[in-house]
Write a protein that holds these residues in place. Structure first.
Motif, PDB file in Angstrom:
ATOM      1  N   ALA A  68      31.859  37.045  39.774  1.00  0.00           N
ATOM      2  CA  ALA A  68      31.217  35.529  40.497  1.00  0.00           C
ATOM      3  C   ALA A  68      31.849  35.392  41.557  1.00  0.00           C
ATOM      4  O   ALA A  68      30.757  34.201  42.437  1.00  0.00           O
ATOM      5  CB  ALA A  68      32.045  35.718  39.249  1.00  0.00           C
ATOM      6  N   ARG A  69      33.018  35.397  42.183  1.00  0.00           N
ATOM      7  CA  ARG A  69      33.225  34.489  43.572  1.00  0.00           C
ATOM      8  C   ARG A  69      32.659  34.742  44.490  1.00  0.00           C
ATOM      9  O   ARG A  69      32.456  34.548  45.327  1.00  0.00           O
ATOM     10  CB  ARG A  69      34.929  34.938  43.663  1.00  0.00           C
ATOM     11  CG  ARG A  69      35.808  34.170  42.548  1.00  0.00           C
ATOM     12  CD  ARG A  69      37.153  34.413  43.607  1.00  0.00           C
ATOM     13  NE  ARG A  69      37.684  36.063  43.188  1.00  0.00           N
ATOM     14  CZ  ARG A  69      38.360  36.401  42.436  1.00  0.00           C
ATOM     15  NH1 ARG A  69      38.353  35.659  40.856  1.00  0.00           N
ATOM     16  NH2 ARG A  69      38.633  37.403  42.333  1.00  0.00           N
ATOM     17  N   ARG A  70      32.739  35.932  44.326  1.00  0.00           N
ATOM     18  CA  ARG A  70      32.051  36.429  45.497  1.00  0.00           C
ATOM     19  C   ARG A  70      30.319  36.048  46.310  1.00  0.00           C
ATOM     20  O   ARG A  70      28.785  36.606  46.166  1.00  0.00           O
ATOM     21  CB  ARG A  70      31.278  38.114  46.327  1.00  0.00           C
ATOM     22  CG  ARG A  70      32.518  38.232  46.505  1.00  0.00           C
ATOM     23  CD  ARG A  70      32.657  39.714  47.130  1.00  0.00           C
ATOM     24  NE  ARG A  70      34.169  40.249  47.402  1.00  0.00           N
ATOM     25  CZ  ARG A  70      34.534  40.661  49.262  1.00  0.00           C
ATOM     26  NH1 ARG A  70      34.158  39.481  49.227  1.00  0.00           N
ATOM     27  NH2 ARG A  70      35.742  40.176  48.992  1.00  0.00           N
ATOM     28  N   SER A  71      29.608  36.006  44.598  1.00  0.00           N
ATOM     29  CA  SER A  71      27.903  35.548  44.187  1.00  0.00           C
ATOM     30  C   SER A  71      28.267  33.863  43.883  1.00  0.00           C
ATOM     31  O   SER A  71      26.944  33.158  43.757  1.00  0.00           O
ATOM     32  CB  SER A  71      27.580  36.072  42.704  1.00  0.00           C
ATOM     33  OG  SER A  71      27.671  37.465  43.303  1.00  0.00           O
ATOM     34  N   LEU A  83      33.181  45.559  41.716  1.00  0.00           N
ATOM     35  CA  LEU A  83      34.444  44.560  41.831  1.00  0.00           C
ATOM     36  C   LEU A  83      34.261  44.179  39.903  1.00  0.00           C
ATOM     37  O   LEU A  83      33.338  44.001  39.352  1.00  0.00           O
ATOM     38  CB  LEU A  83      33.536  43.405  42.228  1.00  0.00           C
ATOM     39  CG  LEU A  83      33.250  43.658  43.856  1.00  0.00           C
ATOM     40  CD1 LEU A  83      32.148  42.818  44.470  1.00  0.00           C
ATOM     41  CD2 LEU A  83      34.526  43.027  44.328  1.00  0.00           C
ATOM     42  N   THR A  84      35.206  43.724  40.140  1.00  0.00           N
ATOM     43  CA  THR A  84      35.103  43.214  38.175  1.00  0.00           C
ATOM     44  C   THR A  84      34.066  41.924  38.211  1.00  0.00           C
ATOM     45  O   THR A  84      34.119  41.201  39.165  1.00  0.00           O
ATOM     46  CB  THR A  84      36.905  42.464  37.876  1.00  0.00           C
ATOM     47  OG1 THR A  84      36.994  41.353  39.014  1.00  0.00           O
ATOM     48  CG2 THR A  84      38.054  44.029  38.694  1.00  0.00           C
ATOM     49  N   SER A  85      34.360  41.244  37.164  1.00  0.00           N
ATOM     50  CA  SER A  85      32.952  40.183  36.530  1.00  0.00           C
ATOM     51  C   SER A  85      33.660  39.366  37.841  1.00  0.00           C
ATOM     52  O   SER A  85      32.851  38.444  37.855  1.00  0.00           O
ATOM     53  CB  SER A  85      33.008  40.063  35.469  1.00  0.00           C
ATOM     54  OG  SER A  85      31.748  39.163  35.162  1.00  0.00           O
ATOM     55  N   ARG A 129      40.580  46.935  32.624  1.00  0.00           N
ATOM     56  CA  ARG A 129      40.129  45.915  34.369  1.00  0.00           C
ATOM     57  C   ARG A 129      38.697  46.961  33.903  1.00  0.00           C
ATOM     58  O   ARG A 129      38.526  48.207  33.829  1.00  0.00           O
ATOM     59  CB  ARG A 129      40.334  46.676  35.348  1.00  0.00           C
ATOM     60  CG  ARG A 129      41.131  45.726  35.701  1.00  0.00           C
ATOM     61  CD  ARG A 129      42.017  45.377  37.485  1.00  0.00           C
ATOM     62  NE  ARG A 129      40.450  45.242  38.250  1.00  0.00           N
ATOM     63  CZ  ARG A 129      40.788  45.846  39.333  1.00  0.00           C
ATOM     64  NH1 ARG A 129      41.775  44.311  39.556  1.00  0.00           N
ATOM     65  NH2 ARG A 129      39.596  45.720  40.090  1.00  0.00           N
ATOM     66  N   ARG A 130      37.817  46.341  33.960  1.00  0.00           N
ATOM     67  CA  ARG A 130      36.084  47.012  34.127  1.00  0.00           C
ATOM     68  C   ARG A 130      35.523  46.732  35.750  1.00  0.00           C
ATOM     69  O   ARG A 130      35.389  45.295  35.866  1.00  0.00           O
ATOM     70  CB  ARG A 130      35.663  46.650  32.248  1.00  0.00           C
ATOM     71  CG  ARG A 130      36.530  46.462  31.364  1.00  0.00           C
ATOM     72  CD  ARG A 130      35.342  47.593  30.840  1.00  0.00           C
ATOM     73  NE  ARG A 130      34.676  47.862  30.631  1.00  0.00           N
ATOM     74  CZ  ARG A 130      33.844  49.110  29.870  1.00  0.00           C
ATOM     75  NH1 ARG A 130      34.181  49.600  29.455  1.00  0.00           N
ATOM     76  NH2 ARG A 130      32.711  48.816  30.276  1.00  0.00           N
ATOM     77  N   LEU A 131      34.778  47.805  36.137  1.00  0.00           N
ATOM     78  CA  LEU A 131      34.484  47.900  37.262  1.00  0.00           C
ATOM     79  C   LEU A 131      32.964  47.405  37.079  1.00  0.00           C
ATOM     80  O   LEU A 131      32.230  49.026  36.563  1.00  0.00           O
ATOM     81  CB  LEU A 131      35.008  48.683  37.762  1.00  0.00           C
ATOM     82  CG  LEU A 131      36.668  48.825  37.986  1.00  0.00           C
ATOM     83  CD1 LEU A 131      36.909  50.019  39.320  1.00  0.00           C
ATOM     84  CD2 LEU A 131      36.682  47.546  38.928  1.00  0.00           C
ATOM     85  N   LEU A 132      32.318  46.849  38.279  1.00  0.00           N
ATOM     86  CA  LEU A 132      30.761  46.660  37.955  1.00  0.00           C
ATOM     87  C   LEU A 132      29.966  48.141  38.929  1.00  0.00           C
ATOM     88  O   LEU A 132      30.692  47.785  40.298  1.00  0.00           O
ATOM     89  CB  LEU A 132      30.028  45.540  38.405  1.00  0.00           C
ATOM     90  CG  LEU A 132      30.971  44.830  37.396  1.00  0.00           C
ATOM     91  CD1 LEU A 132      30.349  42.724  37.562  1.00  0.00           C
ATOM     92  CD2 LEU A 132      29.953  45.533  35.942  1.00  0.00           C
ATOM     93  N   THR A 187      25.010  35.919  33.453  1.00  0.00           N
ATOM     94  CA  THR A 187      24.027  36.803  34.142  1.00  0.00           C
ATOM     95  C   THR A 187      23.851  38.403  34.304  1.00  0.00           C
ATOM     96  O   THR A 187      22.896  39.072  34.588  1.00  0.00           O
ATOM     97  CB  THR A 187      24.448  36.690  36.072  1.00  0.00           C
ATOM     98  OG1 THR A 187      24.518  34.851  36.276  1.00  0.00           O
ATOM     99  CG2 THR A 187      23.367  37.379  36.300  1.00  0.00           C
ATOM    100  N   LEU A 188      25.065  39.096  33.961  1.00  0.00           N
ATOM    101  CA  LEU A 188      25.165  40.931  33.557  1.00  0.00           C
ATOM    102  C   LEU A 188      24.054  41.310  32.937  1.00  0.00           C
ATOM    103  O   LEU A 188      24.414  41.589  32.615  1.00  0.00           O
ATOM    104  CB  LEU A 188      26.673  40.810  34.340  1.00  0.00           C
ATOM    105  CG  LEU A 188      27.424  40.533  35.127  1.00  0.00           C
ATOM    106  CD1 LEU A 188      29.411  40.947  34.838  1.00  0.00           C
ATOM    107  CD2 LEU A 188      27.139  41.815  35.673  1.00  0.00           C
TER     108      LEU A 188
END
Length: 154
Positions: A69-72, A63-65, A103-106, A82-83
């Protein structure tokens, strides 16, 4: 709603017949659960926001940041704060999206997975305590009913 004067001069409000106080009970449960969740996470050196983020990433890697965020259930700015400690601790890593270089994925790391394994038994015990008075069928029904309620807002 009709206001009337109750005992000792207190104003009472008659609520519509369909009012059942769901929102109030859900908020009470959320507050009681949150307090205990924070304690369980703190014992393992995480914030509840960090635990939530790690829990999401274990199920949805890449996921992207802002997606995380939306899912959290937090704002993008909150997720950024938080990250940072989780990236520094090596619980999460960032990778460039091969399809979109900007895009940066986590992703959860092995250290992050171990941290979740450390916290999960405490969370499981907390959840078990919460539903201890329910049998298996009631537990399944509760989960399904809560999911159905949540889906109405999607």
């Amino acid at each position: 709603m009709d206001e009337t004067m109750g005992a000792h001069g207190a104003i009472t409000v008659e609520r519509p017949g369909e009012f059942r106080g769901f929102s109030y009970v859900i908020k009470q449960l959320e507050l009681a659960l949150r307090r205990r969740l924070v304690d369980a996470c703190r014992a393992s050196g995480l914030t509840s926001a960090q635990y939530t983020a790690l829990s999401v990433l274990v199920r949805r890697p890449g996921l992207t940041s802002s997606e995380l965020a939306r899912r959290s259930f937090v704002r993008a700015q909150t997720m950024a704060v938080t990250l940072d400690p989780m990236l520094e601790a090596g619980f999460v890593r960032r990778e460039t999206d091969p399809a979109h270089a900007r895009r940066r994925l986590l992703f959860l790391t092995e250290a992050g997975a171990r941290k979740l394994e450390e916290v999960d038994p405490h969370i499981a015990a907390l959840e078990e305590h919460m539903v201890a008075d329910l049998d298996d069928a009631e537990r399944d029904q509760l989960v399904e009913l809560l999911r159905r309620c949540r889906r109405t807002f999607e």
